[in-house]
Design a protein around this motif. Structure first.
Motif, PDB file in Angstrom:
ATOM      1  N   ASN A 170       0.844  -1.209  -0.085  1.00  0.00           N
ATOM      2  CA  ASN A 170       0.012   0.043   0.090  1.00  0.00           C
ATOM      3  C   ASN A 170       0.782   1.179  -0.109  1.00  0.00           C
ATOM      4  O   ASN A 170       1.989   1.194   0.697  1.00  0.00           O
ATOM      5  CB  ASN A 170      -0.959   0.206   1.371  1.00  0.00           C
ATOM      6  CG  ASN A 170      -2.105  -0.984   1.201  1.00  0.00           C
ATOM      7  OD1 ASN A 170      -2.598  -1.057   0.207  1.00  0.00           O
ATOM      8  ND2 ASN A 170      -2.711  -1.290   2.190  1.00  0.00           N
ATOM      9  N   TYR A 171       0.512   2.124  -0.610  1.00  0.00           N
ATOM     10  CA  TYR A 171       1.191   3.445  -0.764  1.00  0.00           C
ATOM     11  C   TYR A 171       0.191   4.509  -0.661  1.00  0.00           C
ATOM     12  O   TYR A 171      -1.012   4.479  -0.700  1.00  0.00           O
ATOM     13  CB  TYR A 171       1.929   3.623  -2.124  1.00  0.00           C
ATOM     14  CG  TYR A 171       2.973   2.791  -2.634  1.00  0.00           C
ATOM     15  CD1 TYR A 171       4.427   2.991  -1.959  1.00  0.00           C
ATOM     16  CD2 TYR A 171       2.682   1.687  -3.351  1.00  0.00           C
ATOM     17  CE1 TYR A 171       5.416   2.110  -2.367  1.00  0.00           C
ATOM     18  CE2 TYR A 171       3.838   0.757  -3.613  1.00  0.00           C
ATOM     19  CZ  TYR A 171       4.989   1.075  -3.227  1.00  0.00           C
ATOM     20  OH  TYR A 171       6.087   0.296  -3.612  1.00  0.00           O
ATOM     21  N   ASP A 172       0.633   5.642  -0.065  1.00  0.00           N
ATOM     22  CA  ASP A 172      -0.166   6.874   0.429  1.00  0.00           C
ATOM     23  C   ASP A 172       0.133   7.931  -0.617  1.00  0.00           C
ATOM     24  O   ASP A 172       1.257   7.885  -0.884  1.00  0.00           O
ATOM     25  CB  ASP A 172       0.197   7.517   1.771  1.00  0.00           C
ATOM     26  CG  ASP A 172      -0.111   6.338   2.746  1.00  0.00           C
ATOM     27  OD1 ASP A 172      -0.973   5.748   2.766  1.00  0.00           O
ATOM     28  OD2 ASP A 172       0.545   6.381   3.872  1.00  0.00           O
ATOM     29  N   SER A 186      -4.981   5.971   0.407  1.00  0.00           N
ATOM     30  CA  SER A 186      -3.996   4.644   0.181  1.00  0.00           C
ATOM     31  C   SER A 186      -4.403   3.916  -1.047  1.00  0.00           C
ATOM     32  O   SER A 186      -5.629   3.922  -1.170  1.00  0.00           O
ATOM     33  CB  SER A 186      -3.868   4.101   1.672  1.00  0.00           C
ATOM     34  OG  SER A 186      -3.422   4.813   2.832  1.00  0.00           O
TER      35      SER A 186
END
Length: 66
Positions: free
Chosen positions: A3-5, A16
């Motif tokens: 997961n990336y923000d 996210s």
């Protein structure tokens, strides 16, 4: 996949998304479909609830460093 923000450069929406590393540059805002930038959070600073540690321990219990 991690997961990336992200934050939208147009509307400011923060979100996210689970996306592969090679696809990060293609992520668009789910709210306005604008361009986004990846946020870098202090993930190394976050402790899970119930970990039993205050984060100030520098050594074993009873040591002069703890």
């Amino acid at each position: 996949m991690p997961n990336y923000d992200f934050r939208c450069k147009d509307c400011g929406e923060a979100f996210s998304k689970r996306v592969s590393w090679s696809e990060k540059e293609k992520v668009v805002c789910p709210k306005c479909e604008g361009k986004t930038k990846q946020l870098f959070t202090g993930f190394g600073m976050i402790k899970g609830a119930g970990s039993g540690s205050t984060g100030s321990d520098c050594g074993p219990v009873g040591s002069p460093f703890g």
